[in-house]
Design an enzyme around this catalytic site. Structure first.
Site, PDB file in Angstrom:
ATOM      1  N   ASN A 198       0.870  -1.183   0.000  1.00  0.00           N
ATOM      2  CA  ASN A 198       0.000   0.000   0.000  1.00  0.00           C
ATOM      3  C   ASN A 198       0.902   1.227   0.000  1.00  0.00           C
ATOM      4  O   ASN A 198       1.489   1.566   1.026  1.00  0.00           O
ATOM      5  CB  ASN A 198      -0.902  -0.030   1.248  1.00  0.00           C
ATOM      6  N   TRP A 199       0.992   1.851  -1.163  1.00  0.00           N
ATOM      7  CA  TRP A 199       1.916   2.985  -1.303  1.00  0.00           C
ATOM      8  C   TRP A 199       1.351   4.272  -0.692  1.00  0.00           C
ATOM      9  O   TRP A 199       2.046   5.280  -0.637  1.00  0.00           O
ATOM     10  CB  TRP A 199       2.264   3.189  -2.780  1.00  0.00           C
ATOM     11  N   LYS A 200       0.096   4.266  -0.317  1.00  0.00           N
ATOM     12  CA  LYS A 200      -0.558   5.449   0.292  1.00  0.00           C
ATOM     13  C   LYS A 200      -0.306   6.688  -0.588  1.00  0.00           C
ATOM     14  O   LYS A 200      -0.169   6.545  -1.802  1.00  0.00           O
ATOM     15  CB  LYS A 200      -0.070   5.640   1.734  1.00  0.00           C
ATOM     16  N   HIS A 224      -9.543   1.129   5.061  1.00  0.00           N
ATOM     17  CA  HIS A 224      -8.245   1.366   5.707  1.00  0.00           C
ATOM     18  C   HIS A 224      -8.447   2.327   6.882  1.00  0.00           C
ATOM     19  O   HIS A 224      -9.242   3.257   6.805  1.00  0.00           O
ATOM     20  CB  HIS A 224      -7.249   1.942   4.692  1.00  0.00           C
ATOM     21  N   GLU A 263      -6.792   4.734   7.899  1.00  0.00           N
ATOM     22  CA  GLU A 263      -6.564   6.158   7.599  1.00  0.00           C
ATOM     23  C   GLU A 263      -7.797   6.775   6.956  1.00  0.00           C
ATOM     24  O   GLU A 263      -8.086   7.957   7.162  1.00  0.00           O
ATOM     25  CB  GLU A 263      -5.314   6.305   6.713  1.00  0.00           C
ATOM     26  N   GLU A 292      -5.274  -4.876  10.521  1.00  0.00           N
ATOM     27  CA  GLU A 292      -4.260  -3.841  10.717  1.00  0.00           C
ATOM     28  C   GLU A 292      -4.548  -3.095  12.016  1.00  0.00           C
ATOM     29  O   GLU A 292      -5.334  -2.137  12.016  1.00  0.00           O
ATOM     30  CB  GLU A 292      -4.282  -2.848   9.547  1.00  0.00           C
ATOM     31  N   GLY A 350       2.555   2.398  10.890  1.00  0.00           N
ATOM     32  CA  GLY A 350       3.507   3.506  10.778  1.00  0.00           C
ATOM     33  C   GLY A 350       4.207   3.858  12.081  1.00  0.00           C
ATOM     34  O   GLY A 350       4.824   4.920  12.187  1.00  0.00           O
ATOM     35  N   SER A 402       3.556  -1.982  10.453  1.00  0.00           N
ATOM     36  CA  SER A 402       5.004  -2.040  10.710  1.00  0.00           C
ATOM     37  C   SER A 402       5.607  -3.397  10.359  1.00  0.00           C
ATOM     38  O   SER A 402       6.533  -3.854  11.042  1.00  0.00           O
ATOM     39  CB  SER A 402       5.311  -1.657  12.167  1.00  0.00           C
ATOM     40  N   GLY A 458       2.933  -1.122   4.377  1.00  0.00           N
ATOM     41  CA  GLY A 458       2.936   0.314   4.075  1.00  0.00           C
ATOM     42  C   GLY A 458       4.347   0.788   3.783  1.00  0.00           C
ATOM     43  O   GLY A 458       4.888   0.566   2.697  1.00  0.00           O
ATOM     44  N   GLY A 459       4.979   1.390   4.784  1.00  0.00           N
ATOM     45  CA  GLY A 459       6.294   2.022   4.618  1.00  0.00           C
ATOM     46  C   GLY A 459       7.323   1.146   3.917  1.00  0.00           C
ATOM     47  O   GLY A 459       8.019   1.618   3.000  1.00  0.00           O
TER      48      GLY A 459
HETATM   49  P1  13P Z   1       3.035   0.449   7.749  1.00  0.00           P
HETATM   50  O1  13P Z   1       3.570  -0.833   7.166  1.00  0.00           O
HETATM   51  O2  13P Z   1       3.763   1.670   7.284  1.00  0.00           O
HETATM   52  O3  13P Z   1       2.908   0.364   9.243  1.00  0.00           O
HETATM   53  O4  13P Z   1       1.541   0.615   7.177  1.00  0.00           O
HETATM   54  C1  13P Z   1       0.675  -0.465   7.195  1.00  0.00           C
HETATM   55  C2  13P Z   1      -0.522  -0.107   6.432  1.00  0.00           C
HETATM   56  O5  13P Z   1      -1.265   0.791   6.781  1.00  0.00           O
HETATM   57  C3  13P Z   1      -0.791  -0.859   5.188  1.00  0.00           C
HETATM   58  O6  13P Z   1      -2.059  -0.598   4.707  1.00  0.00           O
END
Ligand code: 13P
Length: 250
Positions: free
Chosen positions: A9-11, A94, A96, A166, A172, A212, A233-234
């Site tokens: 997930n590149w956000k 998600h 967010e 999640e 994050g 994470s 994510g990251g």
């Molecule tokens: P991180 O891997 O940066 O914690 O993010 C996870 C995420 O929200 C994937 O959708």
């Protein structure tokens, strides 16, 4: 036997050049991929990244879709529009989106309905915030998310769904769920699907962990019997980290 799925997930990160470069780096290694790999770039990069993935076995998804079918909804992107681009997957729920755009369980149910109507495969995200975990209320919280958004659908309707657990406190923060915490929650989620639908439905349901996940903790997380991969994510923004997570799953 469920196949492992690793999704990036590149956000709201990268620009067109870096997104294309990252996709190319991952495609360059596709020969060694034994798991299913999904990439979720921003809407504006979907077509370019899709063209790069074109002949590979890596699939692409969008990070969101509108809960409306079409019409005067400035700035929104519909499931039908995504399908017309050849997009196969869509993230729904998600944390967010829940937190910053006030997406409630009822709206997410509408999004699921419309995504399924256009044959998109939803990756439905669920997970509890920190204060709920601290009060040990995570199971009730996640069960309620599943009940209010998902459990109204028939098994046939949601047979292409992927669940991503999640925990919000792990996203994050560098503080991943322990293998035990992930194991317990994934087993709990699987049990709820077995109760609501059937053992066989639940046994084939992919449940990904997100929060994470990185090359150092991936192997341990993936060794849990009910963890079928990760929504990353990251660490998905860096080809070598993402490829290392893929390696850890196979
Ligand atoms: P991180 O891997 O940066 O914690 O993010 C996870 C995420 O929200 C994937 O959708």
């Amino acid at each position: 036997m469920r196949k492992k799925i690793i999704a990036g997930n590149w956000k709201m990160n990268l620009d067109l050049q870096t997104a294309a470069g990252l996709a190319k780096d991952i495609v360059a290694h596709e020969g060694s991929l034994k798991c299913e790999v999904l990439l979720f770039p921003s809407f504006v990069f979907l077509e370019s990244v899709k063209n790069i993935l074109n002949k590979s076995k890596i699939n692409i998804g969008a990070q969101n879709c509108s809960h409306r079918e079409n019409g005067a909804f400035t700035g929104e992107v519909s499931a039908q529009q995504l399908k017309s681009l050849g997009i196969e997957y869509v993230l729904i729920g998600h944390s967010e989106r829940r937190e910053h755009y006030n997406e409630r369980n009822e709206i997410l149910k509408e999004k699921l309905k419309i995504a399924l109507k256009y044959n998109l495969k939803p990756v439905f995200c669920c997970g509890e915030p920190k204060q709920i975990r601290e009060a040990n209320g995570q199971e009730d919280f996640v069960l309620n998310q599943l009940k209010e958004s998902l459990f109204g659908f028939s098994a046939t309707e949601i047979s292409n769904i992927i669940i991503a657990y999640e925990p919000v406190w792990a996203i994050g923060t560098g503080l991943n769920a322990t293998a035990e915490q992930a194991s317990n929650m994934h087993a709990f989620i699987r049990k709820q699907f077995a109760k609501k639908y059937s053992d066989s439905f639940s046994a084939q349901l992919p449940i990904l962990y997100g929060g994470s996940c990185n090359p150092s903790n991936a192997k341990e997380l993936f060794s849990c019997p009910d963890v079928d991969g990760s929504l990353v994510g990251g660490a998905s923004l860096n080809a070598s980290d993402f490829l290392a997570i893929i390696q850890a799953s196979q």
